[in-house]
Design a protein around this motif. Structure first.
Motif, mmCIF file in Angstrom:
data_model
loop_
_atom_site.group_PDB
_atom_site.id
_atom_site.type_symbol
_atom_site.label_atom_id
_atom_site.label_comp_id
_atom_site.label_asym_id
_atom_site.label_seq_id
_atom_site.Cartn_x
_atom_site.Cartn_y
_atom_site.Cartn_z
ATOM 1 N N PRO A 34 0.998 -1.189 0.131
ATOM 2 C CA PRO A 34 0.180 0.085 -0.201
ATOM 3 C C PRO A 34 0.775 1.382 0.027
ATOM 4 O O PRO A 34 1.907 1.234 0.551
ATOM 5 N N ALA A 35 0.422 2.513 -0.581
ATOM 6 C CA ALA A 35 1.231 3.643 -0.314
ATOM 7 C C ALA A 35 0.837 4.373 0.790
ATOM 8 O O ALA A 35 -0.014 3.988 1.632
ATOM 9 N N SER A 36 1.692 5.219 1.124
ATOM 10 C CA SER A 36 1.563 5.902 2.403
ATOM 11 C C SER A 36 0.847 7.217 2.285
ATOM 12 O O SER A 36 0.473 7.731 3.178
ATOM 13 N N GLU A 37 1.159 7.835 0.870
ATOM 14 C CA GLU A 37 0.405 9.029 0.616
ATOM 15 C C GLU A 37 0.138 9.213 -0.914
ATOM 16 O O GLU A 37 0.740 8.520 -1.791
ATOM 17 N N LEU A 38 -0.845 10.313 -1.020
ATOM 18 C CA LEU A 38 -1.169 10.285 -2.796
ATOM 19 C C LEU A 38 -0.737 11.805 -2.944
ATOM 20 O O LEU A 38 -0.940 12.675 -1.746
ATOM 21 N N MET A 39 -0.717 12.132 -4.241
ATOM 22 C CA MET A 39 -0.445 13.591 -4.366
ATOM 23 C C MET A 39 -1.343 14.075 -5.445
ATOM 24 O O MET A 39 -1.373 13.348 -6.521
ATOM 25 N N PRO A 40 -2.026 14.969 -5.288
ATOM 26 C CA PRO A 40 -3.116 15.065 -6.372
ATOM 27 C C PRO A 40 -2.266 15.854 -7.838
ATOM 28 O O PRO A 40 -1.211 16.412 -7.587
ATOM 29 N N GLY A 41 -2.471 15.336 -8.942
ATOM 30 C CA GLY A 41 -2.249 15.645 -10.340
ATOM 31 C C GLY A 41 -0.713 14.899 -10.576
ATOM 32 O O GLY A 41 -0.134 15.680 -11.615
ATOM 33 N N VAL A 46 -2.570 3.380 -5.203
ATOM 34 C CA VAL A 46 -3.044 3.205 -4.079
ATOM 35 C C VAL A 46 -2.474 1.883 -3.350
ATOM 36 O O VAL A 46 -2.008 1.735 -2.241
ATOM 37 N N GLY A 47 -2.657 0.679 -4.217
ATOM 38 C CA GLY A 47 -2.230 -0.448 -3.639
ATOM 39 C C GLY A 47 -2.650 -1.661 -4.579
ATOM 40 O O GLY A 47 -3.508 -1.509 -5.382
ATOM 41 N N THR A 48 -2.147 -2.897 -4.401
ATOM 42 C CA THR A 48 -2.607 -3.974 -4.906
ATOM 43 C C THR A 48 -3.391 -4.823 -4.232
ATOM 44 O O THR A 48 -2.822 -5.367 -3.005
ATOM 45 N N CYS A 49 -4.507 -5.222 -4.422
ATOM 46 C CA CYS A 49 -5.623 -6.199 -3.585
ATOM 47 C C CYS A 49 -5.301 -7.795 -4.360
ATOM 48 O O CYS A 49 -5.332 -7.860 -5.684
ATOM 49 N N PRO A 69 -8.085 15.463 3.638
ATOM 50 C CA PRO A 69 -6.696 15.243 3.770
ATOM 51 C C PRO A 69 -6.283 13.870 4.061
ATOM 52 O O PRO A 69 -5.273 13.475 3.888
ATOM 53 N N HIS A 70 -7.366 13.017 4.153
ATOM 54 C CA HIS A 70 -7.159 11.567 4.304
ATOM 55 C C HIS A 70 -8.208 10.667 3.614
ATOM 56 O O HIS A 70 -9.128 11.037 3.402
ATOM 57 N N LEU A 71 -7.978 9.639 2.901
ATOM 58 C CA LEU A 71 -8.812 8.868 2.018
ATOM 59 C C LEU A 71 -8.415 7.265 2.580
ATOM 60 O O LEU A 71 -7.361 6.889 2.711
ATOM 61 N N THR A 72 -9.913 6.603 2.725
ATOM 62 C CA THR A 72 -9.990 5.389 3.101
ATOM 63 C C THR A 72 -10.180 4.268 2.131
ATOM 64 O O THR A 72 -10.961 4.778 1.460
ATOM 65 N N PHE A 73 -9.494 3.447 2.037
ATOM 66 C CA PHE A 73 -9.673 2.472 0.962
ATOM 67 C C PHE A 73 -9.703 0.924 1.339
ATOM 68 O O PHE A 73 -9.147 0.760 2.520
ATOM 69 N N SER A 74 -10.703 0.119 0.631
ATOM 70 C CA SER A 74 -10.596 -1.316 0.964
ATOM 71 C C SER A 74 -11.244 -1.948 -0.154
ATOM 72 O O SER A 74 -11.262 -1.486 -1.076
ATOM 73 N N CYS A 75 -10.804 -3.316 -0.158
ATOM 74 C CA CYS A 75 -11.171 -4.091 -1.015
ATOM 75 C C CYS A 75 -11.879 -5.459 -0.760
ATOM 76 O O CYS A 75 -11.899 -5.818 0.522
ATOM 77 N N SER A 76 -12.736 -5.918 -1.488
ATOM 78 C CA SER A 76 -13.574 -7.271 -1.321
ATOM 79 C C SER A 76 -13.652 -8.064 -2.289
ATOM 80 O O SER A 76 -13.328 -7.811 -3.705
ATOM 81 N N PHE A 77 -13.658 -9.353 -1.995
ATOM 82 C CA PHE A 77 -13.911 -10.248 -3.097
ATOM 83 C C PHE A 77 -15.229 -10.954 -3.061
ATOM 84 O O PHE A 77 -15.854 -11.371 -1.973
ATOM 85 N N THR A 133 -11.176 -6.880 2.827
ATOM 86 C CA THR A 133 -9.891 -6.622 3.607
ATOM 87 C C THR A 133 -9.995 -5.436 4.718
ATOM 88 O O THR A 133 -10.963 -4.853 4.763
ATOM 89 N N ALA A 134 -8.909 -5.526 5.364
ATOM 90 C CA ALA A 134 -8.812 -4.382 6.318
ATOM 91 C C ALA A 134 -8.308 -3.322 5.679
ATOM 92 O O ALA A 134 -8.295 -2.940 4.405
ATOM 93 N N SER A 135 -9.018 -1.967 6.042
ATOM 94 C CA SER A 135 -9.086 -0.628 5.476
ATOM 95 C C SER A 135 -7.721 -0.386 5.527
ATOM 96 O O SER A 135 -7.151 -0.417 6.757
ATOM 97 N N ILE A 136 -7.346 0.683 4.611
ATOM 98 C CA ILE A 136 -5.997 1.354 4.629
ATOM 99 C C ILE A 136 -6.158 3.019 4.532
ATOM 100 O O ILE A 136 -6.994 3.467 3.871
ATOM 101 N N GLN A 137 -5.419 3.855 5.211
ATOM 102 C CA GLN A 137 -5.983 5.092 5.224
ATOM 103 C C GLN A 137 -4.613 5.801 4.746
ATOM 104 O O GLN A 137 -3.581 5.665 5.307
ATOM 105 N N LEU A 138 -4.648 6.719 3.633
ATOM 106 C CA LEU A 138 -3.679 7.302 2.940
ATOM 107 C C LEU A 138 -3.886 8.768 3.058
ATOM 108 O O LEU A 138 -4.922 9.202 3.103
ATOM 109 N N ARG A 139 -2.582 9.323 3.547
ATOM 110 C CA ARG A 139 -2.528 10.755 3.511
ATOM 111 C C ARG A 139 -2.495 11.460 2.179
ATOM 112 O O ARG A 139 -1.989 11.270 1.214
ATOM 113 N N VAL A 140 -3.291 12.641 1.862
ATOM 114 C CA VAL A 140 -3.265 13.246 0.639
ATOM 115 C C VAL A 140 -2.263 14.751 0.866
ATOM 116 O O VAL A 140 -2.761 15.409 1.670
ATOM 117 N N TRP A 141 -1.014 14.672 0.208
ATOM 118 C CA TRP A 141 -0.272 15.527 0.161
ATOM 119 C C TRP A 141 -0.419 16.686 -0.735
ATOM 120 O O TRP A 141 -0.141 16.118 -2.015
#
Length: 417
Positions: A128-135, A155-158, A216-224, A236-244
Motif C-alpha cells: 500500500p502507498a503511504s500518501e497520494l499527491m493530486p495531479g 493506492v495498492g494491490t489487492c 486530507p485523508h482517504l480510506t480504501f478497502s477491497c472485497s472479493f 480486507t482491512a481498510s487502509i488510510q492514505l494521507r493526501v499531500w
C-alpha cells in the motif's frame, strides 16, 4: 459380509443426509462429499436404476450401476439408489442424470447440474502507498508479472488466492464502491490459474488521482465476491492514505504577439498558464483593479486603445491553497509609425535588463576603484621608502653641527676674568 457392507453404506448415507439435495442446479464445495438423490428409486434392493454423468472426467456419458465398478473411488451408487461423490473436485462439474423404476413400474428421472466452488483466503492489500499527491502521475505499476503504464498514483494491490471459480475483486472508498472511469480512478486486473489445483489468483491494482482541496485523508478497502448465489463477499482491512498537496507551481501570463509591436487598433492575447486543473478559477487584474469578466484563462483585447494600456496579471484560485497571482505584464500602446513600444513587455523582464546593465557597470566601477586603490598604496610605499634615507642623512648632519657648536661657549666663559 454383504449385510455388514450394506449396513455401513446406510450409516454413510445417514451421515451425509445434510448434503443430500434435490434441486436441479446445485453447488458443492471442493473436497467435500456430495450425495445426489435418485427420485423414485426403491429404498432397498432389488432396484432398477441407472446413473449417467457427463463431467470433466469423461469424454462422453458414463453409466454407473448399483453393482459398482472401477469408479467407486470417484462416484458410487449407494444402497438407496443415491449417488455419492466422496470428494468433489473441479473435474466433477457437469451433468448427472438418474433413471429409476419404482415398485409399481413407474419410471422416474432426475437431472442435476453440478458446479463446484472453493472459498479463497481473506483478500489483502499488498504494497500500500503511504500518501497520494493530486495531479502527479505514477510511472509504472507492476501487476503480477506484467508491467503496464499508469498515469495515476497507485493506492495498492489487492490479492485473492485459492478461489474457484475466479470471482471478482472490488475496491471501496469511504464505504462506497469505486467505479473505474479512466480519469480519476483506474484499475489494472490480472487473473492467473494454478496448473495443478486449477484454483485462481486475482490481483487488482488501484490508481486514484485525488482532487485538489479534497479531504486530507482517504480510506480504501477491497472485497472479493465469489460470484455464486448466497455467498457473502470477503473484505480486507481498510487502509488510510494521507493526501499531500504541494505548493502550486508559479502562475504566469504569456503574451501574443510575443516581442512584437502593438499599435492602436491592434489585437493582443493574454494567456494565463497554470497547472492543468479543471477546478481552477482564473480572474484578471489590470493596474491592481480586478476586471469584471467571466473566469477564463484567456484575455483577448481587440481594437486596443490607449485606455487598454497598463499592467495585466491573472489570479488562479487553487482549492486548499487560496489565490495565486502571476507577475504583471505591461501592455504599451503606440501611435502608428513608432517603433519604441513593444506589446507584452514584461515589467519584470525590463527592470531585470536595466538592473543587469547597472549591475555590470557597477561591478566594473568597483573593480576600477579597487585597482586604483591598490596602485596608490604601492606608489605611497615606494615614496616612503625613498624618503626614509634622506631624512636619516639630515639627522646625521644636524647631530654633527650640534657637536661642533657645544665647546665654544665653554672656552669663552673661561677666558673672561
Amino acid at each position: 459380509m454383504a449385510a455388514g457392507a450394506a449396513a455401513g453404506a446406510w450409516v454413510l448415507v445417514l451421515s451425509l443426509w445434510g448434503a443430500v439435495v434435490g434441486d436441479r442446479n446445485i453447488t458443492a464445495r471442493i473436497g467435500k462429499p456430495l450425495v445426489l438423490n435418485c427420485r423414485g428409486a426403491p429404498k432397498k434392493p432389488p432396484q432398477q436404476l441407472e446413473w449417467k454423468l457427463n463431467t470433466g472426467r469423461t469424454e462422453a456419458w458414463k453409466v454407473l450401476s448399483p453393482e459398482g465398478g472401477s469408479w467407486d473411488s470417484v462416484a458410487q451408487v449407494l444402497p438407496n439408489g443415491s449417488l455419492l461423490l466422496p470428494a468433489v473436485g473441479i473435474q466433477d462439474e457437469g451433468t448427472f442424470r438418474c433413471q429409476a423404476t419404482s415398485r409399481n413400474g413407474k419410471e422416474m428421472r432426475s437431472a442435476y447440474q453440478v458446479q463446484v466452488y472453493q472459498i479463497p483466503g481473506k483478500p489483502e492489500i499488498v504494497s500500500p502507498a503511504s500518501e497520494l499527491m493530486p495531479g502527479v502521475p505514477n510511472k509504472v505499476v507492476e501487476a503480477g508479472g506484467s508491467r503496464k503504464q499508469s498515469l495515476f498514483p497507485q493506492v495498492g494491490t489487492c490479492v485473492s488466492e485459492g478461489g474457484y471459480p475466479a470471482g471478482t475483486l472490488n475496491w471501496h472508498s469511504e464505504g462506497k464502491l469505486l467505479i473505474p472511469d479512466g480519469k480519476g480512478v483506474s484499475v489494472l486486473e490480472e487473473t492467473t490459474r494454478h496448473p495443478q489445483t486449477g484454483l485462481f489468483t486475482l490481483q487488482s491494482a488501484l490508481m486514484v488521482t485525488p482532487a485538489w482541496g479534497g479531504a486530507p485523508h482517504l480510506t480504501f478497502s477491497c472485497s472479493f465476491s465469489p460470484g455464486l448465489p448466497r455467498r457473502r463477499a470477503l473484505h480486507t482491512a481498510s487502509i488510510q492514505l494521507r493526501v499531500w498537496e504541494p505548493v502550486p507551481p508559479e502562475v504566469r501570463v504569456m503574451v501574443q504577439p510575443e516581442g512584437g509591436k502593438l499599435v492602436r487598433g491592434g489585437t493582443v492575447t493574454l494567456t494565463c498558464e497554470t497547472p492543468a486543473q479543471s477546478s481552477l478559477q482564473i480572474h484578471w487584474i489590470k493596474d491592481g483593479i480586478p476586471l469584471h469578466l467571466a473566469p477564463s484563462p484567456v484575455l483577448l483585447l481587440n481594437d486596443v486603445e490607449f485606455d487598454d494600456e497598463g499592467s495585466y496579471s491573472c489570479v488562479a484560485t487553487y482549492p486548499g491553497h487560496g489565490p495565486q497571482e502571476s507577475p504583471a505584464v505591461r501592455v504599451v500602446i503606440a501611435q502608428p509609425g513608432t517603433e519604441e513600444p513593444i506589446a507584452g513587455s514584461v515589467e519584470g523582464q525590463g527592470l531585470g535588463t536595466v538592473a543587469l546593465a547597472l549591475g555590470i557597470l557597477g561591478g566594473l566601477g568597483i573593480a576600477a576603484l579597487l585597482i586604483g586603490a591598490i596602485m596608490w598604496r604601492r606608489q605611497r610605499r615606494r615614496r616612503e621608502e625613498r624618503k626614509a634615507p634622506e631624512n636619516q642623512e639630515e639627522e646625521e648632519e644636524r647631530a654633527e653641527l650640534n657637536q661642533s657648536e657645544e665647546p665654544e661657549p665653554a672656552e669663552s666663559g673661561a677666558a673672561g676674568p
